[in-house]
Design a protein around this motif. Structure first.
Motif, PDB file in Angstrom:
ATOM      1  N   ARG A 205      19.479  20.600 -55.912  1.00 54.91           N
ATOM      2  CA  ARG A 205      19.274  20.825 -54.478  1.00 54.91           C
ATOM      3  C   ARG A 205      20.010  19.758 -53.663  1.00 54.91           C
ATOM      4  O   ARG A 205      20.602  20.056 -52.632  1.00 54.91           O
ATOM      5  N   PHE A 206      19.961  18.502 -54.149  1.00 52.43           N
ATOM      6  CA  PHE A 206      20.623  17.429 -53.403  1.00 52.43           C
ATOM      7  C   PHE A 206      22.125  17.694 -53.331  1.00 52.43           C
ATOM      8  O   PHE A 206      22.749  17.491 -52.299  1.00 52.43           O
ATOM      9  N   GLY A 207      22.695  18.160 -54.457  1.00 52.04           N
ATOM     10  CA  GLY A 207      24.128  18.451 -54.476  1.00 52.04           C
ATOM     11  C   GLY A 207      24.468  19.553 -53.488  1.00 52.04           C
ATOM     12  O   GLY A 207      25.382  19.403 -52.650  1.00 52.04           O
ATOM     13  N   VAL A 208      23.717  20.641 -53.548  1.00 50.60           N
ATOM     14  CA  VAL A 208      23.973  21.766 -52.636  1.00 50.60           C
ATOM     15  C   VAL A 208      23.754  21.302 -51.193  1.00 50.60           C
ATOM     16  O   VAL A 208      24.560  21.573 -50.295  1.00 50.60           O
ATOM     17  N   GLY A 209      22.656  20.560 -50.983  1.00 47.50           N
ATOM     18  CA  GLY A 209      22.282  20.126 -49.629  1.00 47.50           C
ATOM     19  C   GLY A 209      23.337  19.250 -48.987  1.00 47.50           C
ATOM     20  O   GLY A 209      23.644  19.401 -47.799  1.00 47.50           O
ATOM     21  N   VAL A 210      23.907  18.355 -49.769  1.00 48.70           N
ATOM     22  CA  VAL A 210      24.900  17.427 -49.213  1.00 48.70           C
ATOM     23  C   VAL A 210      26.149  18.196 -48.761  1.00 48.70           C
ATOM     24  O   VAL A 210      26.692  17.956 -47.669  1.00 48.70           O
ATOM     25  N   ILE A 211      26.598  19.130 -49.566  1.00 50.32           N
ATOM     26  CA  ILE A 211      27.781  19.918 -49.188  1.00 50.32           C
ATOM     27  C   ILE A 211      27.452  20.799 -47.975  1.00 50.32           C
ATOM     28  O   ILE A 211      28.240  20.925 -47.034  1.00 50.32           O
ATOM     29  N   PHE A 212      26.254  21.351 -47.978  1.00 48.72           N
ATOM     30  CA  PHE A 212      25.771  22.170 -46.874  1.00 48.72           C
ATOM     31  C   PHE A 212      25.853  21.371 -45.564  1.00 48.72           C
ATOM     32  O   PHE A 212      26.394  21.835 -44.550  1.00 48.72           O
ATOM     33  N   ALA A 213      25.358  20.129 -45.602  1.00 49.66           N
ATOM     34  CA  ALA A 213      25.354  19.296 -44.403  1.00 49.66           C
ATOM     35  C   ALA A 213      26.760  18.854 -44.023  1.00 49.66           C
ATOM     36  O   ALA A 213      27.142  18.879 -42.847  1.00 49.66           O
ATOM     37  N   ALA A 214      27.534  18.481 -45.042  1.00 51.20           N
ATOM     38  CA  ALA A 214      28.885  17.987 -44.758  1.00 51.20           C
ATOM     39  C   ALA A 214      29.709  19.084 -44.091  1.00 51.20           C
ATOM     40  O   ALA A 214      30.502  18.818 -43.170  1.00 51.20           O
ATOM     41  N   GLU A 215      29.506  20.319 -44.498  1.00 52.64           N
ATOM     42  CA  GLU A 215      30.250  21.433 -43.891  1.00 52.64           C
ATOM     43  C   GLU A 215      29.844  21.642 -42.439  1.00 52.64           C
ATOM     44  O   GLU A 215      30.690  21.874 -41.570  1.00 52.64           O
ATOM     45  N   ILE A 216      28.560  21.539 -42.178  1.00 52.45           N
ATOM     46  CA  ILE A 216      28.091  21.704 -40.791  1.00 52.45           C
ATOM     47  C   ILE A 216      28.704  20.609 -39.907  1.00 52.45           C
ATOM     48  O   ILE A 216      29.135  20.838 -38.797  1.00 52.45           O
TER      49      ILE A 216
END
Ligand code: ASP
Length: 425
Positions: free
Chosen positions: A311-322
């Motif tokens: 989740r942390f991996g997905v979450g970080v990319i999710f946030a970085a894209e935003i």
């Protein structure tokens, strides 16, 4: 009535919880938020599991300690920790890689009207220090699993020494104590069997109320995030874990078949700790040595969080894209380190991953408001992440079990060779 009970009791556990899950899903989808009235059924189930978990850990671990040699305990502990850390780090990488492919945050913007407070990040050292309780009764009352593990070991060891003492009186006392512990453990296992009979009803309650309360709107907006999370954990379970199991000569399908009840329960309860009694049961079925299961699974349920790490991996990319930030290899590597520590500090209870994610975001300099953005669908993703966590605990236990069995085989082979050599001389 008796006939119905008899029939129910003899159906397979998996069939019953699957039926509870499907029924709960249908009720949740049809009745939406009004399915909340079934929530107490789930709450009762969770309370029962929480009620049994501390006595189960304490007693079964004391029995385990008394059936092993002290040096064996240390060796098992030293073997399991690297396995946990390895899987956790791999899971974060996997999360990052998949999210890079699916771009889960396309079309989303930073919410401006939400705010959450940053929790304090638990350091590795403080986790170790807090393991030693200042008050034995309170540690048990608070359900502090790592402290209970610590207690069971330090109470179990003197009993073990007493039983093997030269002094007959000490021996007698040790044996009496152990008989009492074994009997109490048996009682707890019987209670657990009763709880398992109630499990399908509890599962129905949890599923109906969780699915019913999830807003469809948030689900559509965050659908890609949910999908990426599911794909990630599924890959973890069908590719990463099997590769490791293969390396240790474990027949994969048979292993998964034996642990399926624990995997299913973790998905529904979203709690590694709540699932622990069922994981211990499943480990027996999967042929994991009881001592290894009893020692490693409680620790795994508290510190080994592979799904959460993903989740942390997905979450970080999710946030970085935003935020329109590009993360290079050095940034990703530091996120893997931060994420691994945060996963170790995440508790095995529903929703804990959100706190861990806030810690990772703060350390990585990403706005934690984005964590709040995903909170709306947390219940849905928490299920799959917890499934990744519990499966990982069982896989790690199996790997250590295999490695111990290989060691034993090697030792007896060396013994035989030595004996043969001495005979031929
Ligand atoms: N619910 C997870 C577990 O109990 C922890 C998390 O929230 O990620 O394993």
């Amino acid at each position: 009535m008796r006939k119905i009970w008899y029939w129910y009791k003899h159906q397979s556990f998996m069939l019953k919880i699957t039926a509870g899950f499907i029924l709960g899903l249908i009720i949740g989808l049809i009745f939406g938020p009004s399915s909340q009235f079934l929530a107490p059924l789930g709450q009762i189930f969770m309370n029962l599991l929480k009620m049994i978990v501390i006595p189960l850990i304490f007693l079964s671990l004391m029995v385990a300690v008394n059936h092993s040699a002290p040096q064996e305990l240390g060796r098992i502990g030293m073997k399991i920790l690297p396995v946990y850390l390895f899987f956790t780090a791999i899971a974060i990488f996997l999360g990052v890689a998949i999210a890079k492919m699916t771009n889960p945050s396309v079309g989303l913007t930073l919410p401006s009207d939400v705010s959450i407070t940053v929790p304090e990040s638990p350091s590795f050292i403080s986790t170790i220090i807090n393991m030693i309780p200042t008050n034995i009764v309170q540690a048990m009352a608070d359900g502090n699993v790592l402290s209970v593990v610590f207690l069971a070991i330090i109470v179990g060891l003197p009993v073990l020494y007493m039983r093997h003492s030269q002094d007959q009186k000490q021996q007698e006392m040790g044996n009496t104590l152990m008989k009492f512990v074994e009997a109490a453990n048996e009682v707890v296992l019987k209670i657990l069997n009763g709880i398992l009979q109630y499990a399908p009803i509890g599962v129905l309650g949890i599923t109906a109320s969780t699915i019913g309360s999830q807003g469809i709107d948030t689900l559509i907006a965050l659908g890609k995030f949910v999908l990426t999370s599911y794909i990630g954990v599924i890959l973890l379970i069908v590719i990463v874990y099997p590769l490791a199991l293969r390396l240790y000569g474990v027949p994969i399908l048979k292993f998964y078949n034996n642990i399926k009840e624990a995997v299913m329960t973790s998905f529904v309860t979203s709690s590694s700790l709540g699932t622990l009694p069922i994981s211990i049961n499943a480990a027996k079925k999967a042929g994991i040595d009881e001592r290894i299961a009893n020692l490693t699974l409680p620790i795994g349920a508290t510190i080994n969080m592979n799904g959460t790490a993903l989740r942390f991996g997905v979450g970080v990319i999710f946030a970085a894209e935003i935020m329109g930030i590009h993360l290079g290899i050095p940034e990703i590597l530091s996120i893997v380190i931060i994420g691994t520590l945060a996963a170790v500090g995440t508790a095995g209870v529903p929703g804990a991953g959100l706190i861990g994610m806030s810690i990772v975001f703060t350390q990585a300099g990403l706005p934690i408001e984005i964590v709040a953005l995903t909170a709306g669908i947390n219940a849905l993703v928490d299920m799959i992440f917890t499934m990744g966590n519990v499966t990982g605990d069982l896989v790690a236990a199996k790997i250590v079990d295999q490695s111990e069995k290989r060691l034993l085989l090697k030792q007896s082979a060396t013994k035989v060779t030595k004996e043969l050599a001495s005979h031929s001389n």
